[in-house]
Design a protein around this motif. Structure first.
Motif, mmCIF file in Angstrom:
data_model
loop_
_atom_site.group_PDB
_atom_site.id
_atom_site.type_symbol
_atom_site.label_atom_id
_atom_site.label_comp_id
_atom_site.label_asym_id
_atom_site.label_seq_id
_atom_site.Cartn_x
_atom_site.Cartn_y
_atom_site.Cartn_z
ATOM 1 N N LYS A 1 23.662 -27.925 41.108
ATOM 2 C CA LYS A 1 24.220 -27.230 42.263
ATOM 3 C C LYS A 1 24.120 -25.708 42.185
ATOM 4 N N THR A 2 23.953 -25.155 40.992
ATOM 5 C CA THR A 2 23.866 -23.709 40.849
ATOM 6 C C THR A 2 23.073 -23.356 39.598
ATOM 7 N N THR A 3 22.852 -22.067 39.392
ATOM 8 C CA THR A 3 22.107 -21.599 38.223
ATOM 9 C C THR A 3 22.896 -20.496 37.530
ATOM 10 N N GLU A 4 22.477 -20.159 36.318
ATOM 11 C CA GLU A 4 23.113 -19.062 35.592
ATOM 12 C C GLU A 4 22.966 -17.755 36.357
ATOM 13 N N ASP A 5 21.798 -17.534 36.950
ATOM 14 C CA ASP A 5 21.566 -16.302 37.710
ATOM 15 C C ASP A 5 22.507 -16.182 38.902
ATOM 16 N N LYS A 6 22.703 -17.274 39.625
ATOM 17 C CA LYS A 6 23.615 -17.251 40.779
ATOM 18 C C LYS A 6 25.040 -16.973 40.330
ATOM 19 N N LEU A 7 25.436 -17.584 39.217
ATOM 20 C CA LEU A 7 26.781 -17.335 38.700
ATOM 21 C C LEU A 7 26.936 -15.880 38.283
ATOM 22 N N GLN A 8 25.926 -15.359 37.624
ATOM 23 C CA GLN A 8 25.963 -13.968 37.179
ATOM 24 C C GLN A 8 26.092 -13.022 38.369
ATOM 25 N N LYS A 9 25.357 -13.277 39.427
ATOM 26 C CA LYS A 9 25.413 -12.446 40.625
ATOM 27 C C LYS A 9 26.744 -12.582 41.356
ATOM 28 N N SER A 10 27.406 -13.723 41.211
ATOM 29 C CA SER A 10 28.672 -13.931 41.910
ATOM 30 C C SER A 10 29.776 -12.995 41.412
ATOM 31 N N PHE A 11 29.669 -12.508 40.179
ATOM 32 C CA PHE A 11 30.652 -11.560 39.658
ATOM 33 C C PHE A 11 30.663 -10.273 40.486
ATOM 34 N N GLU A 12 29.510 -9.893 41.007
ATOM 35 C CA GLU A 12 29.398 -8.654 41.780
ATOM 36 C C GLU A 12 30.225 -8.700 43.055
ATOM 37 N N LYS A 13 30.466 -9.884 43.588
ATOM 38 C CA LYS A 13 31.248 -10.035 44.820
ATOM 39 C C LYS A 13 32.675 -9.519 44.665
ATOM 40 N N PHE A 14 33.195 -9.543 43.438
ATOM 41 C CA PHE A 14 34.567 -9.085 43.233
ATOM 42 C C PHE A 14 34.657 -7.931 42.239
ATOM 43 N N GLY A 15 33.591 -7.150 42.144
ATOM 44 C CA GLY A 15 33.642 -5.885 41.429
ATOM 45 C C GLY A 15 33.337 -5.884 39.948
ATOM 46 N N TYR A 16 32.710 -6.932 39.454
ATOM 47 C CA TYR A 16 32.349 -6.994 38.041
ATOM 48 C C TYR A 16 30.847 -7.116 37.884
#
Length: 109
Positions: free
Chosen positions: A72-87
């Protein structure tokens, strides 16, 4: 007897077909986690990402362990998701030592 064998084979085929590819990736964040509020911010935002099954944080080691369904997801997508909340997240390993940034203020206070 034949019905039992056929039923057993069908059950085994269904189990294989429904098997999930569950993986865990470890991230370190910038800014670093300083307190329970930092941990809560990360956990509450990541839990809504598609495929995320579990999130564990460790302030002392400065690591975020994310268990996810690789279908359902990848490491890259998870890594990019941190940017949505300022990390910003960087992939790391369990044994890697993360340098603690002394004097860095907590943004969640």
């Amino acid at each position: 007897m034949k019905k039992s064998i056929i039923t057993l084979m069908l059950v085994m085929a269904a189990m294989v077909a429904s098997a999930k590819d569950i993986k865990t990736v470890i991230f370190t964040t910038t800014p670093q986690m300083h307190c329970a509020n930092c941990e809560t911010k990360i956990k509450s935002n990541l839990r809504f990402e598609k495929g995320v099954k579990d999130i564990k944080t460790d302030v002392d080691e400065q690591k975020v362990y994310v268990t996810y369904d690789a279908q359902k997801t990848t490491e890259d997508k998870l890594q990019k998701s941190f940017e949505k909340f300022g990390y910003k997240a960087e992939k790391t390993t369990k044994d890697a030592k993360v340098e603690i940034h002394e004097g860095e203020d907590c943004e969640n206070m």
